[in-house]
Design an enzyme around this catalytic site. Structure first.
Site: not given
Ligand code: PRP
Ligand code: URA
Length: 215
Positions: A110, A114, A206, A209
């Site tokens: 994400r 944006t 997150d 993380d």
């Molecule tokens: C997080 C999570 C989802 C997304 C949710 O991933 O695991 O995939 O955000 O957000 P949304 O509903 O607004 O799209 P992220 O993009 O942070 O990647 P990561 O798992 O690599 O940290």
């Molecule tokens: N992705 C995450 O990991 N946590 C949130 O709260 C939203 C998006």
């Protein structure tokens, strides 16, 4: 939630004391990546039982040490698809319960400004229509990532599709119902809202993380 709401592609919020108990550890800011990983695996395993309730079975004959009887086998090939990175944290829990499942991978990140998802990996079995498909991602925030993932799975042939997440925001649920009304979302918690940065409140921060210790 009634059966008809599930059939309409709704949201199933788990209401189980063990899941509520474990979710509280995951939310706790003091929980480090090692216990976070272990508890996420445990919750994913607990959720599989309910998520697979609608899976089709067919009757088969089986020979027990005492004689012949009838049993049941799952119909088709089950595919679970984690969204990288965070979805990977739920996979071992799912595979503990469903070791026969195939695993496809979708990579989506994400954009922090944006909030739009960007796809960077798409590795799926060529016959996704061979059985039920379970999309796995712990966080359903704006719903952009889940919606894009479902579109990629549909494009690849998935017909019988549902999603497991850990924490859902109302905004994400609304987006999924609009974009993919046939996809039931199973979640361990339905939280209050998103904040200005698109994080779920109160959420757990997150997920990627916290899972990998990259906070
Ligand atoms: C997080 C999570 C989802 C997304 C949710 O991933 O695991 O995939 O955000 O957000 P949304 O509903 O607004 O799209 P992220 O993009 O942070 O990647 P990561 O798992 O690599 O940290
Ligand atoms: N992705 C995450 O990991 N946590 C949130 O709260 C939203 C998006």
């Amino acid at each position: 939630m009634s059966d008809s709401e599930r059939d309409a592609g709704g949201v199933v919020v788990f209401d189980h004391p063990l899941i509520r108990h474990k979710m509280t550890y995951l939310r706790d800011v003091e929980t480090g990546h090692r216990p976070f990983r272990a508890i996420l695996t445990q919750i994913a395993g607990l959720m599989v039982y309910e998520v697979t309730r609608s899976f089709e079975t067919e009757p088969v004959e089986v020979e027990t040490p005492m004689g012949r009887t009838s049993g049941h086998r799952l119909v088709g090939a089950v595919t679970v698809v984690p969204v990288l990175r965070a979805g990977l944290g739920m996979i071992s829990g799912v595979l503990d319960i469903m070791p026969e499942a195939r695993v496809g991978h979708l990579g989506l990140a994400r954009d922090e400004k944006t909030l739009e998802p960007k796809a960077y990996l798409n590795k799926l079995p060529s016959d996704l229509d061979a059985g039920p498909v379970v999309l796995v991602d712990p966080m359903l925030a704006t719903g952009g990532s889940a919606s894009a993932a479902c579109a990629m799975l549909r494009e690849a042939g998935a017909k019988d599709l549902r999603m497991i997440c850990l924490v859902a925001a109302p905004e994400g649920v609304t987006r999924m119902r609009a974009d993919h009304p046939g996809v039931t979302v199973y979640t361990a918690a339905l939280d209050e809202r998103l904040n200005e940065q698109g994080y779920i409140m109160p959420g757990l921060g997150d997920a990627g993380d916290r899972l990998y210790g990259t906070v």
